[in-house]
Enzyme design. Sequence first.
Site, short mmCIF file in Angstrom:
data_model
loop_
_atom_site.label_atom_id
_atom_site.label_comp_id
_atom_site.label_asym_id
_atom_site.label_seq_id
_atom_site.Cartn_x
_atom_site.Cartn_y
_atom_site.Cartn_z
N SER A 196 49.78 13.34 -5.86
CA SER A 196 49.16 12.60 -4.92
C SER A 196 48.72 13.48 -3.78
CB SER A 196 49.82 11.35 -4.69
OG SER A 196 49.70 10.83 -3.30
N TYR B 83 58.06 7.40 -1.08
CA TYR B 83 57.15 7.84 -2.08
C TYR B 83 56.53 9.37 -1.92
CZ TYR B 83 52.78 7.84 -4.76
OH TYR B 83 51.69 8.28 -5.93
N LYS C 232 56.54 13.01 -4.43
CA LYS C 232 55.60 13.74 -4.59
C LYS C 232 55.42 15.01 -3.93
CE LYS C 232 53.74 10.60 -7.37
NZ LYS C 232 53.56 11.12 -8.91
#
Length: 256
Positions: A148, A163, A167
């Site tokens: 991402s 999150y 990543k």
Amino acid sequence: MVVSMDKWSGKVAIVTGAASGIGAAVADALVENALIVVGVDCRPELVEEHAKILSNKKGKLHAFKADLRKEEDILSLFKWTTKNLGPVHILVNCAGIGSAGKPFTSGKPEEWRALFDVNVMGVCIAINEAVKIMKENKINGHIVNMNSLAGHQVVNIPGLNVYAASKHAITALTETLRQEFNHLGIKIKITSVSPGFVATEMTLYNKNNTPERVEFLKSMPFLKAEDIADGIIYALSTPEHVQVHELTIRPLGEKY
């Protein structure tokens, strides 16, 4: 540079998170290119529906039920695939958990643990099993990690929570493996794919989005899952001496 998927025709690919979104689009694209695909998800019935739609294509899609938080499920996946379809040549780690907008300070350890188990530990275990099989069978395979933009910079998005941390781990893992493969003389390619916002169940269609997140998403341009699948097909199509190590895909007009 001549790009072609011909070398993968009839070969086996494993795609996690294949029930919807990017995983489903990648599985569809690989079947279109004559691969035998194992679509892995905790909702195998959705993968089976895709398989019926793709029944007249060059390749074939098989559904496999697995919870990627459980090591035993991942080990069973590779054992079943090798026994029934053959050794894996391509692994695409699409499965992932996102945040619906809850701040870190309102989060719970079990939520963070579940996210890291899927986004990081599940990826590590799957890669380890895939590499074992590729080495044993002298396969110059390809591993694709769904990353991402948040894996490269922590952007100001409401409720990003842990999150971005998960990543960033994928960014580091992908580079670590590239260096390790080179050191060991293993001819396995590894690609990190880092999209901006993609319209999937994890973002735009997430039923658990907070009101603040819903308003924020309304202002953002979005990519389609098929856009990401096309990028992955490009990376897989490159000749033997070319490795697309990082592929960044942004929607036009994105602010971040």
